[in-house]
Enzyme design. Structure first.
Site, PDB file in Angstrom:
ATOM      1  N   LYS A  68       0.823  -1.225   0.000  1.00 35.49           N
ATOM      2  CA  LYS A  68       0.000   0.000   0.000  1.00 35.49           C
ATOM      3  C   LYS A  68       0.853   1.270   0.000  1.00 35.49           C
ATOM      4  O   LYS A  68       0.469   2.273  -0.586  1.00 35.49           O
ATOM      5  CB  LYS A  68      -0.972  -0.012   1.179  1.00 35.49           C
ATOM      6  CG  LYS A  68      -2.060  -1.076   1.029  1.00 35.49           C
ATOM      7  CD  LYS A  68      -3.064  -1.054   2.159  1.00 35.49           C
ATOM      8  CE  LYS A  68      -3.994  -2.262   2.050  1.00 35.49           C
ATOM      9  NZ  LYS A  68      -5.001  -2.322   3.092  1.00 35.49           N
ATOM     10  N   ASP A 105     -10.186   1.946   2.492  1.00 37.05           N
ATOM     11  CA  ASP A 105     -10.259   1.145   3.730  1.00 37.05           C
ATOM     12  C   ASP A 105     -11.030   1.859   4.843  1.00 37.05           C
ATOM     13  O   ASP A 105     -11.905   1.269   5.490  1.00 37.05           O
ATOM     14  CB  ASP A 105      -8.847   0.825   4.260  1.00 37.05           C
ATOM     15  CG  ASP A 105      -8.221  -0.367   3.552  1.00 37.05           C
ATOM     16  OD1 ASP A 105      -8.963  -1.177   2.958  1.00 37.05           O
ATOM     17  OD2 ASP A 105      -6.984  -0.485   3.590  1.00 37.05           O
TER      18      ASP A 105
HETATM   19  P1  NDP Z   1       0.842  -4.131   9.209  1.00 35.20           P
HETATM   20  O1  NDP Z   1       1.801  -5.248   9.082  1.00 35.20           O
HETATM   21  O2  NDP Z   1       1.048  -2.873   8.449  1.00 35.20           O
HETATM   22  O3  NDP Z   1       0.752  -3.688  10.773  1.00 35.20           O
HETATM   23  C1  NDP Z   1       0.633  -4.655  11.763  1.00 35.20           C
HETATM   24  C2  NDP Z   1       0.236  -4.008  13.089  1.00 35.20           C
HETATM   25  O4  NDP Z   1      -0.075  -5.046  14.014  1.00 35.20           O
HETATM   26  C3  NDP Z   1       1.332  -3.162  13.724  1.00 35.20           C
HETATM   27  O5  NDP Z   1       0.732  -2.116  14.456  1.00 35.20           O
HETATM   28  C4  NDP Z   1       1.991  -4.184  14.671  1.00 35.20           C
HETATM   29  O6  NDP Z   1       2.641  -3.605  15.772  1.00 35.20           O
HETATM   30  C5  NDP Z   1       0.772  -4.930  15.148  1.00 35.20           C
HETATM   31  N1  NDP Z   1       1.043  -6.289  15.637  1.00 35.20           N
HETATM   32  C6  NDP Z   1       1.383  -7.374  14.906  1.00 35.20           C
HETATM   33  N2  NDP Z   1       1.490  -8.459  15.692  1.00 35.20           N
HETATM   34  C7  NDP Z   1       1.184  -8.042  16.949  1.00 35.20           C
HETATM   35  C8  NDP Z   1       1.111  -8.704  18.204  1.00 35.20           C
HETATM   36  N3  NDP Z   1       1.368 -10.016  18.335  1.00 35.20           N
HETATM   37  N4  NDP Z   1       0.768  -7.990  19.293  1.00 35.20           N
HETATM   38  C9  NDP Z   1       0.514  -6.667  19.184  1.00 35.20           C
HETATM   39  N5  NDP Z   1       0.550  -5.983  18.028  1.00 35.20           N
HETATM   40  C10 NDP Z   1       0.893  -6.664  16.921  1.00 35.20           C
HETATM   41  O7  NDP Z   1      -0.588  -4.784   8.904  1.00 35.20           O
HETATM   42  P2  NDP Z   1      -1.906  -4.016   8.422  1.00 35.20           P
HETATM   43  O8  NDP Z   1      -2.008  -2.781   9.240  1.00 35.20           O
HETATM   44  O9  NDP Z   1      -1.915  -3.889   6.957  1.00 35.20           O
HETATM   45  O10 NDP Z   1      -3.075  -5.057   8.805  1.00 35.20           O
HETATM   46  C11 NDP Z   1      -3.526  -5.211  10.130  1.00 35.20           C
HETATM   47  C12 NDP Z   1      -4.740  -6.126  10.157  1.00 35.20           C
HETATM   48  O11 NDP Z   1      -5.848  -5.502   9.527  1.00 35.20           O
HETATM   49  C13 NDP Z   1      -4.539  -7.464   9.449  1.00 35.20           C
HETATM   50  O12 NDP Z   1      -5.117  -8.480  10.267  1.00 35.20           O
HETATM   51  C14 NDP Z   1      -5.336  -7.322   8.170  1.00 35.20           C
HETATM   52  O13 NDP Z   1      -5.836  -8.564   7.725  1.00 35.20           O
HETATM   53  C15 NDP Z   1      -6.474  -6.421   8.640  1.00 35.20           C
HETATM   54  N6  NDP Z   1      -7.095  -5.649   7.547  1.00 35.20           N
HETATM   55  C16 NDP Z   1      -8.432  -5.840   7.293  1.00 35.20           C
HETATM   56  C17 NDP Z   1      -9.070  -5.130   6.308  1.00 35.20           C
HETATM   57  C18 NDP Z   1     -10.523  -5.339   6.074  1.00 35.20           C
HETATM   58  O14 NDP Z   1     -11.043  -4.870   5.047  1.00 35.20           O
HETATM   59  N7  NDP Z   1     -11.233  -6.013   6.961  1.00 35.20           N
HETATM   60  C19 NDP Z   1      -8.350  -4.142   5.480  1.00 35.20           C
HETATM   61  C20 NDP Z   1      -6.948  -3.979   5.840  1.00 35.20           C
HETATM   62  C21 NDP Z   1      -6.352  -4.731   6.838  1.00 35.20           C
HETATM   63  P3  NDP Z   1       4.194  -3.107  15.659  1.00 35.20           P
HETATM   64  O15 NDP Z   1       4.130  -1.796  14.943  1.00 35.20           O
HETATM   65  O16 NDP Z   1       4.622  -2.966  17.073  1.00 35.20           O
HETATM   66  O17 NDP Z   1       4.923  -4.167  14.889  1.00 35.20           O
END
Ligand code: NDP
Length: 273
Positions: A68, A105
């Site tokens: 993205k 989104d």
């Molecule tokens: P990114 O990889 O960009 O970001 C991941 C985020 O999750 C970061 O804030 C990260 O924290 C955090 N994170 C990951 N693992 C953990 C954990 N074990 N404990 C705490 N925090 C955690 O992913 P996206 O933002 O693109 O996607 C996030 C979610 O949103 C996904 O599950 C995706 O499927 C969902 N999504 C759903 C959509 C929909 O239409 N329903 C659209 C877009 C996304 P840190 O920064 O500390 O690493």
């Protein structure tokens, strides 16, 4: 089929994406002939894969993880205001001047929360967990809906602070500082549920709150289960957001808004939750 009718979702991985099914259902509903597929791009080959798609006659792409931000960069100044604010693009269209980008989104989330699930965001206290691509995309539209306050919390607190600094009305906080806080809406925009991992949220944040997980699946997510146990009044997963952001994409490409309820129902039935 005409040149203008080819679309796809581009990502890595992309095999799991429900977008082709959703857009096929929209097209059937509206009697439109579109061809919407999946495009797996190499991690270091996003721009080249987009170029090939355009040369082959493609008209538009949805962009998913992890591209993205690359899609935003690819569009230069041809980016809609809401996508510029997010710094992320999940929608591309191509014309003689090159790619144009937008981000559907956040609009998808707000429509699902307010119109479909009936949770007004006006004047409410919102906790947004996560500071990755999805959180960036939804923060602006959440704030536009007029909440009293949006608190941002993330595993890496520096990322929450950096994101909050970009948006008036959002404040970064820490998991520890949430101990005595109450919220009306708690949104999980982390990918923790993907790994079935719990979040270090004090259970009290869920008491009498509406809890929404952007992730969706056949079973309730770990976040949804934890929220229910802690006293959330209601919960939802992100299937509705997925369908609403797809409908907004379809509208931007085709000029017609599909009905989302039958598509959401069909997907939910096939996920059997
Ligand atoms: P990114 O990889 O960009 O970001 C991941 C985020 O999750 C970061 O804030 C990260 O924290 C955090 N994170 C990951 N693992 C953990 C954990 N074990 N404990 C705490 N925090 C955690 O992913 P996206 O933002 O693109 O996607 C996030 C979610 O949103 C996904 O599950 C995706 O499927 C969902 N999504 C759903 C959509 C929909 O239409 N329903 C659209 C877009 C996304 P840190 O920064 O500390 O690493």
């Amino acid at each position: 089929m005409s040149r203008s009718a080819r679309y796809a979702v581009i990502g890595h991985p992309v095999a799991h994406s429900l977008s082709p099914r959703i857009h096929a259902l929209f097209a059937a509903q509206l009697g439109e002939a579109i061809d919407y597929g999946r495009l797996l791009a190499p991690l270091d080959g996003f721009a080249a894969a987009v170029d090939r798609f355009v040369v082959d006659g493609g008209a538009g792409l949805n962009v998913t993880v992890p591209f993205k931000l690359d899609a935003h960069a690819l569009c230069g100044s041809r980016v809609a205001a809401r996508a510029r604010r997010a710094g992320a693009v999940n929608w591309l269209a191509f014309d003689a001047d090159g790619p144009r980008g937008d981000n559907t989104d956040g609009t998808g989330l707000v429509i699902d929360l307010q119109r479909v699930l009936g949770r007004s965001l006006a004047g409410v206290r919102v906790l947004l967990v996560g500071a990755g691509g999805a959180a960036r995309g939804v923060l602006g539209p959440l704030l536009d809906a007029g909440p009293q306050d949006v608190q941002l919390v993330n595993r890496d607190p520096a990322k929450a602070e950096a994101l909050a600094a970009l948006f008036d009305g959002a404040t970064a906080t820490t998991f520890d500082a949430l101990r005595d806080r109450r919220f009306d809406v708690v949104v999980n925009a982390t990918s923790a549920s993907l790994a079935d991992a719990g979040l270090p949220l004090p259970p009290a944040v869920f008491v009498d709150a509406f809890a929404y997980d952007l992730m969706y699946g056949a079973e309730p997510t770990r976040f949804v289960i934890d929220a229910r146990r802690a006293g959330a009044v209601a919960t939802a997963d992100g299937l509705g957001m997925l369908v609403e952001q797809a409908a907004e994409s379809f509208r931007l490409w085709r000029g017609t808004m599909p009905e989302t309820a039958p598509v959401r129902d069909a997907l939910r039935a096939s996920l059997s939750w």
